[in-house]
Design a protein around this motif. Structure first.
Motif, mmCIF file in Angstrom:
data_model
loop_
_atom_site.group_PDB
_atom_site.id
_atom_site.type_symbol
_atom_site.label_atom_id
_atom_site.label_comp_id
_atom_site.label_asym_id
_atom_site.label_seq_id
_atom_site.Cartn_x
_atom_site.Cartn_y
_atom_site.Cartn_z
ATOM 1 N N ILE A 273 23.047 42.338 -15.535
ATOM 2 C CA ILE A 273 22.660 41.760 -16.745
ATOM 3 C C ILE A 273 23.913 42.175 -17.712
ATOM 4 O O ILE A 273 24.275 41.309 -18.225
ATOM 5 C CB ILE A 273 21.256 42.130 -17.281
ATOM 6 N N THR A 274 24.075 43.472 -17.416
ATOM 7 C CA THR A 274 25.366 43.771 -18.283
ATOM 8 C C THR A 274 26.707 43.215 -18.359
ATOM 9 O O THR A 274 27.182 42.876 -19.022
ATOM 10 C CB THR A 274 25.572 45.379 -18.359
ATOM 11 N N ALA A 275 26.739 42.785 -16.778
ATOM 12 C CA ALA A 275 28.154 42.415 -16.549
ATOM 13 C C ALA A 275 28.301 40.797 -16.882
ATOM 14 O O ALA A 275 29.164 40.569 -17.604
ATOM 15 C CB ALA A 275 28.252 42.412 -15.131
ATOM 16 N N ILE A 276 27.104 40.030 -16.784
ATOM 17 C CA ILE A 276 27.056 38.663 -16.919
ATOM 18 C C ILE A 276 27.268 38.399 -18.742
ATOM 19 O O ILE A 276 28.111 37.695 -19.404
ATOM 20 C CB ILE A 276 25.937 38.019 -16.549
ATOM 21 N N ARG A 277 26.767 39.707 -19.526
ATOM 22 C CA ARG A 277 26.780 39.396 -20.814
ATOM 23 C C ARG A 277 28.091 39.783 -21.314
ATOM 24 O O ARG A 277 28.633 39.152 -22.218
ATOM 25 C CB ARG A 277 25.647 40.097 -21.472
ATOM 26 N N MET A 278 28.825 40.609 -20.619
ATOM 27 C CA MET A 278 30.263 41.001 -21.036
ATOM 28 C C MET A 278 31.036 40.019 -20.885
ATOM 29 O O MET A 278 31.931 39.883 -21.613
ATOM 30 C CB MET A 278 30.711 42.493 -20.297
ATOM 31 N N HIS A 279 30.969 39.277 -19.648
ATOM 32 C CA HIS A 279 32.016 38.299 -19.429
ATOM 33 C C HIS A 279 31.669 36.895 -20.446
ATOM 34 O O HIS A 279 32.470 36.372 -20.887
ATOM 35 C CB HIS A 279 31.564 37.555 -17.893
ATOM 36 N N ALA A 280 30.271 36.737 -20.594
ATOM 37 C CA ALA A 280 29.956 35.707 -21.753
ATOM 38 C C ALA A 280 30.498 35.946 -22.868
ATOM 39 O O ALA A 280 30.855 35.234 -23.765
ATOM 40 C CB ALA A 280 28.500 35.617 -21.792
ATOM 41 N N LEU A 326 23.543 31.927 -20.905
ATOM 42 C CA LEU A 326 25.043 32.227 -21.089
ATOM 43 C C LEU A 326 26.020 31.193 -20.530
ATOM 44 O O LEU A 326 27.280 31.537 -20.508
ATOM 45 C CB LEU A 326 25.253 33.466 -20.607
ATOM 46 N N TRP A 327 25.338 30.126 -19.567
ATOM 47 C CA TRP A 327 26.332 29.375 -19.064
ATOM 48 C C TRP A 327 27.550 28.661 -19.724
ATOM 49 O O TRP A 327 28.455 28.673 -19.121
ATOM 50 C CB TRP A 327 25.240 28.184 -18.516
ATOM 51 N N PRO A 328 27.284 28.348 -20.998
ATOM 52 C CA PRO A 328 28.325 27.688 -21.616
ATOM 53 C C PRO A 328 29.638 28.558 -22.052
ATOM 54 O O PRO A 328 30.680 28.117 -22.326
ATOM 55 C CB PRO A 328 27.696 27.261 -22.963
ATOM 56 N N LYS A 329 29.214 30.006 -21.885
ATOM 57 C CA LYS A 329 30.265 30.775 -22.400
ATOM 58 C C LYS A 329 30.975 31.493 -21.339
ATOM 59 O O LYS A 329 31.775 32.114 -21.485
ATOM 60 C CB LYS A 329 29.533 32.108 -23.108
ATOM 61 N N LEU A 330 30.649 31.117 -19.742
ATOM 62 C CA LEU A 330 31.307 31.447 -18.698
ATOM 63 C C LEU A 330 32.370 30.650 -18.503
ATOM 64 O O LEU A 330 32.064 29.350 -18.361
ATOM 65 C CB LEU A 330 30.201 31.836 -17.577
ATOM 66 N N SER A 331 33.265 31.005 -17.448
ATOM 67 C CA SER A 331 34.202 30.278 -17.035
ATOM 68 C C SER A 331 33.850 29.704 -15.785
ATOM 69 O O SER A 331 32.861 29.804 -15.414
ATOM 70 C CB SER A 331 35.469 31.108 -16.815
ATOM 71 N N PHE A 332 34.439 28.741 -15.296
ATOM 72 C CA PHE A 332 33.941 27.966 -13.992
ATOM 73 C C PHE A 332 33.743 29.116 -13.031
ATOM 74 O O PHE A 332 32.476 28.990 -12.278
ATOM 75 C CB PHE A 332 35.146 26.893 -13.452
ATOM 76 N N TRP A 333 34.855 29.718 -12.856
ATOM 77 C CA TRP A 333 34.470 30.620 -11.395
ATOM 78 C C TRP A 333 33.494 31.886 -11.675
ATOM 79 O O TRP A 333 32.812 32.277 -10.722
ATOM 80 C CB TRP A 333 35.950 31.403 -11.279
ATOM 81 N N GLN A 334 33.232 32.121 -13.141
ATOM 82 C CA GLN A 334 32.148 33.195 -13.324
ATOM 83 C C GLN A 334 30.976 32.509 -13.120
ATOM 84 O O GLN A 334 29.865 33.044 -12.593
ATOM 85 C CB GLN A 334 32.425 33.553 -14.844
#
Length: 536
Positions: A273-280, A326-334
């Motif tokens: 959860i922490t990782a995906i929020r940071m990437h977003a 968080l989908w819109p805030k992530l890159s394609f590879w993320q």
């Protein structure tokens, strides 16, 4: 002057040689991946033929579960092509660093004695904090005896993550290393991670996990084998795509990055959860595939299954709640990475459907596909061969290639044995069912776990079906005799037999677990020579 010049020339030649070797390795890997994809296209051309459809609904189910696994494998192959190991960087000088480790009721005090003593030996200046909710005064004594700050954090929601967030409010260090209490850090730990924070956009740096008790049992070795590839080529490939994930232990965070997402994520998979929020939020991640600590892996099958159930439920929580939000805030590879990680435990549901297919055929006469088993094997064999070749080739990027290489069959047996656990986690996630956050057991409990009962049922079902097929079809009707000799019957029996054999590993792990005695493996670790002792 000439000596300095020769040294510089030698260094340049060494750099060029290393770069050339890396290029050659990637080229060979690319050839294997392209050939592997070609074998998959050949299999698809054979698979998707009209004459192979026996029952359209069942054929679609079979096609989904089979090709879902193929698709996940291809995504993994592609990520291997972006394997990246960050160059070593010297630690940033004069930075304030905190080490957070947590204690919970029931955890052995002696383990904290060893871990906190090892934290005190970390050479980079830091402050260690014990986040304690045991209500046991001995934990405070152990902390203070080893130079750590004791923080009593009792009754907070959010389990481990809740204590971390509460400690963030009571501290002010710039960087925070989250260290599980069963991990014994090496003195150079912080020296290997702090340099990457020179880039102000780096939110966290993750290092590899390794274990000092994997010798203890079949379960411990198998559980460790499951992590070799992940902490080697898998995370390194994700690092090359800026989507390396944080793990619950051995992860160092930038405080401002944590604050920007409202603190450490809370949940059964709080690290993910922490990782995906940071990437977003736009933060970068760095994965350094170096072993600078060693910890515990579950020694008995029951403890391993409880850990997997917690992770299965938590990862599905990320898949169904965090990824869509968080989908819109992530890159394609993320996006692709979190989808791949988030669907790992869906294999519990797909495996159940896969296992049911031969028994639907034998007991209900339902057949999804008109495929000759031998013909299927011949068309699938190139895919399996390239899968194994790629798996073995990327092992050059394992953290310890010499001791970690192999087919890791124990890990595969454990994964197969855990399909009921994965399925339970999947079902619980469908209606948001709750399970408690229970720290992974630190010692074997010496019992035959109830998680093994589905495996026993599977064994009995196979044996009963085999007897039914032989007796009913060989001795009662001419039609049955004809059916017994058909390729469909024995192909399905071979299909079921492979799964039957795979359950033997899980049952052996359960039997061995019932014979284990509780030990304290951390007691054998000698701190003065920690790097040598733990790496052996």
């Amino acid at each position: 002057m000439g000596r300095t010049s020769n040294t510089g020339v030698n260094a340049l030649w060494q750099y060029r040689a290393a770069a050339g070797t890396a290029t050659t390795q990637r080229l060979r890997l690319a050839v294997l991946v392209v050939a592997g994809c070609g074998s998959i296209l050949h299999l698809a051309d054979w698979w998707f033929r009209a004459e192979h459809v026996a029952s359209l609904p069942l054929f679609l189910v079979l096609t989904f579960i089979f090709w879902w696994g193929i698709l996940r494998m291809v995504v993994l192959w592609i990520s291997y092509l972006r394997i990246s190991k960050p160059p070593q960087k010297p630690a940033l000088p004069q930075r304030r660093v905190a080490i957070f480790t947590t204690s919970s009721p029931g955890e052995p005090l002696s383990m904290f004695e060893k871990t906190l003593a090892a934290c005190a030996r970390i050479t980079y200046p830091h402050t260690t904090y014990l986040l304690d909710d045991t209500r046991d005064p001995r934990f405070r004594e152990v902390a203070e005896r080893n130079g750590a700050v004791w923080l009593e954090l009792v009754g907070l929601p959010g389990a481990k993550a809740g204590k971390i967030n509460a400690a963030l409010q009571r501290t002010d260090e710039e960087f925070i290393l989250v260290l599980d209490p069963d991990h014994i850090p090496f003195p150079n730990f912080l020296d290997e991670v702090l340099g990457y924070f020179e880039d102000e956009k780096v939110g966290f740096v993750q290092v590899a996990q390794a274990y000092y008790n994997q010798y203890r049992s079949f379960t411990a070795r198998g559980a460790a084998e499951q992590t070799y590839g992940f902490y080697g080529p898998t995370q390194m490939g994700m690092n090359g795509l800026n989507c390396a994930v944080a793990i619950g232990a051995n992860c160092t965070f930038r405080r401002t990055a944590l604050e920007s997402i409202g603190g450490h994520g809370i949940g059964l998979a709080e690290d993910l959860i922490t990782a995906i929020r940071m990437h977003a939020a736009g933060w970068k991640s760095v994965y350094n595939p170096i072993v600078v600590s060693r910890g515990l892996v579950p020694e008995d099958l029951g403890s391993f299954c409880k850990q997997q159930l917690k992770w299965a439920r938590g990862v599905h929580e990320v898949l169904f709640a965090e990824v869509p939000r968080l989908w819109p805030k992530l890159s394609f590879w993320q996006r692709l990475s979190y989808l791949t990680v988030g669907t790992y435990y869906v294999s519990g549901a797909t495996m159940l459907l896969f296992l049911l297919i031969p028994y639907l055929f034998f007991w209900a006469g339902m057949q999804p596909a008109n495929m000759d088993f031998v013909e299927f094997v011949l068309n699938w064999l190139p895919v399996g061969l390239f899968g194994v070749l790629i798996y073995l080739y990327v092992q050059r990027w394992l953290c310890h290639p010499q001791e970690e290489r192999g087919l890791h069959w124990r890990g595969m047996c454990l994964k197969f044995a855990c399909w009921p656990v994965f399925f339970l986690g999947f079902v619980l996630s469908l209606w948001n069912g709750r399970i408690p956050y229970i720290p992974t057991a630190k010692q074997a409990d010496g019992r035959f776990t109830w998680f093994a009962w589905p495996l026993l049922v599977h064994q009995l079902l196979f044996i009963g079906t085999l007897l039914y097929v032989v007796v009913e079809r060989a001795y009662y009707t001419p039609e049955a005799r004809l059916a017994l000799s058909s390729g469909d019957t024995w192909g399905m029996m071979a299909f079921a037999g492979i799964a039957y054999l795979m359950t033997l590993g899980g049952l052996f792990a359960a039997y061995q677990s019932s014979k284990l005695t509780a030990e304290e493996p951390w007691a054998t670790v000698r701190l003065p020579g920690i790097s040598c002792q733990l790496a052996s």
